[in-house]
Design a protein around this motif. Structure first.
Motif, PDB file in Angstrom:
ATOM      1  N   PRO A 133       0.831  -1.155   0.039  1.00 18.50           N
ATOM      2  CA  PRO A 133      -0.047   0.024   0.093  1.00 18.50           C
ATOM      3  C   PRO A 133       0.647   1.220  -0.121  1.00 18.50           C
ATOM      4  N   ARG A 134       0.285   2.426  -0.536  1.00 19.53           N
ATOM      5  CA  ARG A 134       1.256   3.422  -0.814  1.00 19.53           C
ATOM      6  C   ARG A 134       1.649   4.022   0.935  1.00 19.53           C
ATOM      7  N   ASN A 135       0.724   3.969   1.873  1.00 21.52           N
ATOM      8  CA  ASN A 135       1.006   4.541   2.995  1.00 21.52           C
ATOM      9  C   ASN A 135       1.927   3.715   3.784  1.00 21.52           C
ATOM     10  N   ARG A 136       2.454   2.724   3.350  1.00 27.30           N
ATOM     11  CA  ARG A 136       3.174   1.558   4.053  1.00 27.30           C
ATOM     12  C   ARG A 136       4.356   2.123   4.897  1.00 27.30           C
ATOM     13  N   PHE A 137       4.828   3.243   4.331  1.00 24.90           N
ATOM     14  CA  PHE A 137       5.978   4.030   5.105  1.00 24.90           C
ATOM     15  C   PHE A 137       5.782   4.562   6.470  1.00 24.90           C
ATOM     16  N   VAL A 138       4.514   4.942   6.727  1.00 24.79           N
ATOM     17  CA  VAL A 138       4.230   5.790   7.748  1.00 24.79           C
ATOM     18  C   VAL A 138       3.475   4.855   8.882  1.00 24.79           C
ATOM     19  N   ALA A 139       3.948   5.432  10.067  1.00 30.82           N
ATOM     20  CA  ALA A 139       3.447   4.746  11.407  1.00 30.82           C
ATOM     21  C   ALA A 139       2.019   4.968  11.539  1.00 30.82           C
ATOM     22  N   HIS A 140       1.732   6.189  11.352  1.00 37.02           N
ATOM     23  CA  HIS A 140       0.487   6.552  11.745  1.00 37.02           C
ATOM     24  C   HIS A 140      -0.499   7.302  10.636  1.00 37.02           C
ATOM     25  N   MET A 141      -1.771   7.140  10.391  1.00 40.85           N
ATOM     26  CA  MET A 141      -2.717   7.608   9.509  1.00 40.85           C
ATOM     27  C   MET A 141      -3.348   8.715  10.379  1.00 40.85           C
TER      28      MET A 141
END
Length: 311
Positions: free
Chosen positions: A39-47
């Motif tokens: 997924p595109r946001n796999r690099f972030v710890a939190h959304m």
């Protein structure tokens, strides 16, 4: 179930794909979700900005989504990558990297996009941590800190103005891009510093925490967070191979869809940020929800025609 015919095959198990599968499963449609785990946001710890899930892991959201789909025995989610897809009479066939082949009446592509990052040493290593993209997703967490905007296109000045709402210390690095006089005047009017020195690298400390920007003249601008504007690259090779119509928006071509995700190719659908780089998690979930409902309605119409022909 290899070589069986599913009602819908969904390529991509992110927020859009799983939301579509949920809607279809609730209508007893046989659905196969194929996900490559990127997924595109796999690099972030939190959304952030996701009602009920603010400041939580995006990967945990997807795991919970998969768990919820287990209630519906007509839906199957597999960790798999797709190598090719073809249209045939009555639907589509999809071949996996494993060699397995599946057929479906409809195909929904929700494989998202990837971000083409600025070619600045150290930036990719900080992506999703010290370097981010969205003021709404990450701005609150760095409020009142030293913010740097690395220009990447016309939207960057708006990005800077949004961050000025959250901090009195905002610097706009032109980085070789165009900065119209009107936009520059707007930045200065709100106390945003404009710097046109060439960027050399992202600076971090011994703990790999971002601390600033190094310029070509070796001077360093201290910073607590950097906002960049990468070029969105839709993972839409399959859609284009089928000849789906595209439209140009803000320098990028996107596959054209209607309000339910229907493309110009009969039976082929798309949802999520594969069709719009501005999409957030709630947007992707909504797009998947609408696509699932639209696909089921489309299949019902076909079922009616088949029944009438058989009568």
């Amino acid at each position: 179930m290899d070589n069986d015919t599913w009602d819908v095959i969904i390529i991509g198990g992110g927020s859009a794909g799983l939301s579509a599968a949920l809607m279809l499963g609730r209508s007893r449609r046989r659905v196969l979700v194929l996900d490559d785990g990127k997924p595109r946001n796999r690099f972030v710890a939190h959304m952030h900005g996701v009602l009920g899930r603010d400041h939580t892991s995006p990967l945990a959201l997807l795991a919970d989504g998969r768990a919820e789909l287990a209630r519906y025995d007509s839906v199957e989610v597999r960790d798999a990558s797709v190598s090719t897809a073809r249209a045939h009479a009555g639907g589509f066939s999809v071949e996996l990297d494993s060699g397995a082949t599946h057929r479906s009446r409809r195909l929904l592509v929700a494989s998202g996009l990837r971000d083409q990052l600025p070619d600045i040493p150290g930036l990719a290593d900080q992506w999703g941590r010290g370097v981010v993209i969205c003021p709404y997703c990450d701005g609150w967490e760095v409020r009142d800190r030293r913010i740097v905007i690395i220009a990447g296109g016309p939207a960057s000045t708006h990005q800077a103005q949004l961050m000025r709402q959250l901090s009195n210390s905002v610097s706009y690095l032109v980085n070789g891009s165009e900065l119209p006089d009107e936009a520059a005047a707007g930045l200065r009017a709100r106390g945003i510093t404009i710097d046109d020195r060439p960027i050399a690298a992202i600076v971090t400390d011994a703990g790999d925490v971002l601390t600033g920007i190094r310029f070509a003249d070796r001077s360093v601008l201290d910073a607590d967070a950097v906002f960049a504007g990468p070029l969105p690259m839709p993972n839409d090779a399959l859609l284009r191979a089928f000849g789906a119509n595209v439209v140009e928006r803000q320098g990028t071509e996107w596959v054209e869809v209607d309000g339910f995700g229907r493309t110009s190719v009969p039976g082929l659908w798309a949802a999520g940020n594969i069709t719009d780089g501005r999409s957030s998690v709630p947007y992707a979930m909504s797009a998947g929800n609408m696509a699932g409902a639209g696909l089921n309605a489309d299949l019902v119409d076909e079922d009616v025609r088949i029944s009438l022909d058989a009568a």
